[in-house]
Design a protein around this motif. Structure first.
Motif, PDB file in Angstrom:
ATOM      1  N   ASP A 157       1.266  -1.231  -0.320  1.00  0.00           N
ATOM      2  CA  ASP A 157      -0.229   0.115   0.361  1.00  0.00           C
ATOM      3  C   ASP A 157       0.489   0.909   0.305  1.00  0.00           C
ATOM      4  OD1 ASP A 157      -1.502   2.381   0.293  1.00  0.00           O
ATOM      5  OD2 ASP A 157      -2.626   0.806   2.565  1.00  0.00           O
ATOM      6  N   GLU A 158       1.162   2.122  -1.045  1.00  0.00           N
ATOM      7  CA  GLU A 158       1.263   3.300  -1.413  1.00  0.00           C
ATOM      8  C   GLU A 158       0.862   3.961   0.688  1.00  0.00           C
ATOM      9  OE1 GLU A 158       4.514   4.143  -4.295  1.00  0.00           O
ATOM     10  OE2 GLU A 158       3.770   2.252  -3.238  1.00  0.00           O
ATOM     11  N   SER A 159       0.195   4.114   1.092  1.00  0.00           N
ATOM     12  CA  SER A 159       0.072   5.487   1.470  1.00  0.00           C
ATOM     13  C   SER A 159       0.384   5.127   3.308  1.00  0.00           C
ATOM     14  CB  SER A 159      -2.083   4.721   2.479  1.00  0.00           C
ATOM     15  OG  SER A 159      -2.415   5.399   0.620  1.00  0.00           O
ATOM     16  N   THR A 160       1.863   4.039   3.223  1.00  0.00           N
ATOM     17  CA  THR A 160       2.540   3.404   3.921  1.00  0.00           C
ATOM     18  C   THR A 160       3.682   4.089   4.054  1.00  0.00           C
ATOM     19  OG1 THR A 160       3.707   1.462   2.788  1.00  0.00           O
ATOM     20  CG2 THR A 160       1.310   1.116   4.476  1.00  0.00           C
ATOM     21  N   LYS A 161       3.915   4.981   2.685  1.00  0.00           N
ATOM     22  CA  LYS A 161       4.769   5.762   3.298  1.00  0.00           C
ATOM     23  C   LYS A 161       4.255   7.609   2.975  1.00  0.00           C
ATOM     24  CE  LYS A 161       6.281   2.587   0.050  1.00  0.00           C
ATOM     25  NZ  LYS A 161       7.026   2.462  -1.474  1.00  0.00           N
ATOM     26  N   LEU A 162       5.396   8.582   2.933  1.00  0.00           N
ATOM     27  CA  LEU A 162       5.023   9.855   2.444  1.00  0.00           C
ATOM     28  C   LEU A 162       4.723  10.329   1.474  1.00  0.00           C
ATOM     29  CD1 LEU A 162       8.199  10.715   5.469  1.00  0.00           C
ATOM     30  CD2 LEU A 162       5.517   9.993   5.878  1.00  0.00           C
ATOM     31  N   ASN A 163       4.010  11.192   1.482  1.00  0.00           N
ATOM     32  CA  ASN A 163       3.821  11.236  -0.436  1.00  0.00           C
ATOM     33  C   ASN A 163       3.916  12.672  -0.452  1.00  0.00           C
ATOM     34  OD1 ASN A 163       2.555  13.035  -2.147  1.00  0.00           O
ATOM     35  ND2 ASN A 163       0.988  11.350  -2.545  1.00  0.00           N
ATOM     36  N   ILE A 510       2.918   0.709 -10.212  1.00  0.00           N
ATOM     37  CA  ILE A 510       1.873   1.001  -9.557  1.00  0.00           C
ATOM     38  C   ILE A 510       0.667   0.683  -9.252  1.00  0.00           C
ATOM     39  CG2 ILE A 510       1.589   3.082  -8.028  1.00  0.00           C
ATOM     40  CD1 ILE A 510       4.845   3.883  -7.828  1.00  0.00           C
ATOM     41  N   LEU A 511      -0.356   0.353  -9.108  1.00  0.00           N
ATOM     42  CA  LEU A 511      -1.564   0.200  -9.649  1.00  0.00           C
ATOM     43  C   LEU A 511      -2.398   1.687  -9.000  1.00  0.00           C
ATOM     44  CD1 LEU A 511      -1.648  -3.664 -10.221  1.00  0.00           C
ATOM     45  CD2 LEU A 511      -0.609  -1.471 -11.909  1.00  0.00           C
ATOM     46  N   VAL A 520      -2.626   1.398 -14.684  1.00  0.00           N
ATOM     47  CA  VAL A 520      -0.996   1.503 -13.876  1.00  0.00           C
ATOM     48  C   VAL A 520      -0.846   2.772 -13.979  1.00  0.00           C
ATOM     49  CG1 VAL A 520       1.139   0.519 -15.089  1.00  0.00           C
ATOM     50  CG2 VAL A 520      -1.253  -0.567 -15.324  1.00  0.00           C
ATOM     51  N   LEU A 521      -0.638   3.354 -12.988  1.00  0.00           N
ATOM     52  CA  LEU A 521       0.179   4.629 -12.547  1.00  0.00           C
ATOM     53  C   LEU A 521       1.459   5.265 -12.967  1.00  0.00           C
ATOM     54  CD1 LEU A 521      -1.375   5.460  -9.349  1.00  0.00           C
ATOM     55  CD2 LEU A 521      -1.866   6.855 -11.377  1.00  0.00           C
TER      56      LEU A 521
END
Length: 547
Positions: A157-163, A510-511, A520-521
């Motif tokens: 999950d990309e939300s586990t990182k700092l954007n 990244i999806l 696909v992003l």
């Protein structure tokens, strides 16, 4: 004078028994050509013939070897293309999985750690293991601290990182909030943190420890700061003070761990990596893509609490929450919170004048908790003070919190970017959130379940830390702009390979699962860095013979 008569060769007579033999005209001329005079041995002819045969044989051998090499190269190119197709098929497989409803995903094993679905999926069958193709979807296994502990088969999950592209919003909720979040990264300094923020903020005014156009114009060659959103994490290498060692650590092949042939993890120049949290550098904790859906579980838009049409608001709330909740929320919008000394009565449904315009807006859904409202119902001579049907009581709040979070919002956008997933983010990321006291952090890490399949339903939203009494209402309100219960953008490494070894392909993608099927992003080919993982770890048939 009598001239001699010229006789032909057939008219000439030769003594018999004298050993004479006849030579043809060609033999005579051949003898003259080789030796200059007739009768010389013709051995040189044989040597010349042998030389010519040898040269032709060498040419034929070279041609055959060249053609064999061309065939092998063509076969290798075909198999490499097949490996690429295997990896791409893994992306499509993940896209289809993310298109399922959450309930169906969990019943199928979930996206977090699901080796039955994401490990060694057979794509191309063949009796020869050299041509039996598979794909595995790999994500790093990270402990609560942020240490990489091998791999798991699933998505990240990309939300586990700092954007980084939403980082500046933190300054709106806390003084120097963006710098505070960055300072939690290992090896980060105030100078680098401010330089990163100056690189992405829209102005040319340097921060306290930062750097703007004046600094970069003095470099050789000179260039200007971006002053806008980043397009890749690698762009940080242009920022003052950011080095490859800080950004990528010791993980040269990007497989999420330090392999024996990579530099020792504690030997990175200018980086203290004695605890191993910088094995993959800052890139392991940074993203540009985190995002979450702001919709109801069935995909419909949530009720926007700050809309101006009170009649429409009441209608939508009554349908979603019932008349008692609808009456209180509309009364709050029309009158604001009551701070007087009159005693309140339990919230009840009643006839409101829905033509009255709203006076206040909610900054959060949580503004409705534990407040009172003074309302004048139609036909009553005296205003009534209503107690909130959403009491400020952690245990009791479980009864209404999910209903509120499922159906209402103060943000009209269907997407919310950049918030951090408290259910999965490592300690390093969570520790930098403004308002995240160490005691709160420890309780979150102790109680949470990373895998959504194992997570109780009431922990779907970030408010579980309030309903379970980890934080107070005031602390929950301060944390809410920064945290979420989960995101809808996922990263994975998709490895295509053959049971018998040979060519392989590794793609990082990244999806975006905010749409169905997921799009696909981001797509990057990592095949030049090698397969990254042993075949036995990725999964092969036991009887397969490695060539």
């Amino acid at each position: 004078m009598k001239l001699p008569v010229r006789k032909t060769l057939s008219q000439c007579s030769f003594p018999k028994g004298k050993g004479f033999r006849f030579l043809s005209t060609g033999q005579l001329w051949g003898s003259w050509f080789v030796s200059g005079r007739p009768g010389r041995s013709a051995g040189m002819v044989l040597i010349l013939v042998l030389v010519v045969v040898a040269l032709l044989s060498l040419a034929a051998l070279s041609f055959s070897q060249w053609m064999l090499a061309e065939r092998e190269a063509a076969d290798l190119a075909v198999r490499q293309s097949q490996a690429q197709a295997l990896a791409d098929s893994g992306i499509e497989m993940a896209r289809l999985f993310l298109a399922l409803e959450s309930v169906d995903q969990n019943q199928a094993g979930g996206w977090y750690e699901n080796p039955e679905y994401f490990r060694a999926r057979l794509v191309r069958d063949d009796t020869d293991p050299r041509y039996r193709g598979r794909v595995s979807v790999v994500a790093p296994a990270v402990d609560d601290m942020g240490f990489r502990q091998g791999i798991r088969f699933g998505l990240e999950d990309e939300s586990t990182k700092l954007n980084l592209n939403t980082l500046l919003l933190a300054d709106e909720y806390a003084e120097n909030g963006a710098r505070q979040i960055l300072m939690a990264l290992p090896g980060m300094t105030e100078e680098i943190a401010d330089a990163i923020l100056d690189w992405i903020d829209p102005d040319n005014e340097p921060r306290q420890y930062g750097a703007e156009a004046d600094y970069y114009a003095m470099l050789d060659p000179p260039y200007l700061p971006k002053n806008g959103p980043l397009e890749s994490i690698e762009e940080l290498l242009l920022v003052r003070g950011v080095t490859p060692a800080l950004l990528f650590g010791a993980d040269a092949n990007r497989n999420g761990m330090v392999d024996p042939d990579e530099p020792p993890a504690d030997s990175l120049e200018g980086v203290d990596n004695t605890d191993g949290v910088m094995d993959s550098g800052w890139s392991a904790y940074l993203t540009l893509y985190s995002m979450e859906l702001n919709l109801r579980p069935d995909g419909r838009p949530k009720v926007y609490l700050n809309q101006d049409n009170m009649e429409q608001l009441y209608k939508e709330l009554e349908e979603a929450l019932g008349p008692t909740y609808a009456t209180f929320i509309v009364a709050y919008r029309q009158n604001g919170p009551y701070t007087g000394s009159r005693a309140g009565q339990p919230a009840t449904a009643g006839p409101l004048d829905l033509s009255r315009p709203p006076r206040v807006k909610l900054s959060q859904v949580l503004d409705l908790i534990g407040v009172r409202v003074q309302v004048s119902f139609q036909g009553d001579d005296r205003p009534t003070v209503l107690e909130s049907p959403f009491p400020d009581a952690p245990v009791v709040s479980e009864a209404y919190m999910k209903l509120l979070m499922d159906n209402t919002t103060v943000n009209p956008s269907p997407l919310i970017p950049g918030r951090i997933n408290i259910n999965q983010a490592p300690r390093i990321v969570l520790a930098g959130i403004p308002g995240m006291r160490p005691e709160i952090l420890e309780e979150i890490l102790t109680r949470r379940q990373k895998n959504p399949v194992d997570r109780p339903e009431n922990r779907q939203y970030e408010t579980w830390i309030y309903t379970e009494g980890i934080v107070s209402l005031a602390e929950m309100k301060a944390l809410m702009p920064f945290i979420t219960g989960g995101g809808h953008v996922f990263r994975g490494q998709f490895v295509g390979y053959f049971d018998g070894g040979g060519p392989s392909a590794r793609i990082e993608a990244i999806l975006d699962a905010t749409v169905r099927p997921a799009r696909v992003l981001f797509w990057r080919n990592l095949s030049h860095l090698g397969r990254g993982y042993p075949l036995e770890l990725l999964g092969i048939e036991l009887e397969a013979k490695l060539w």
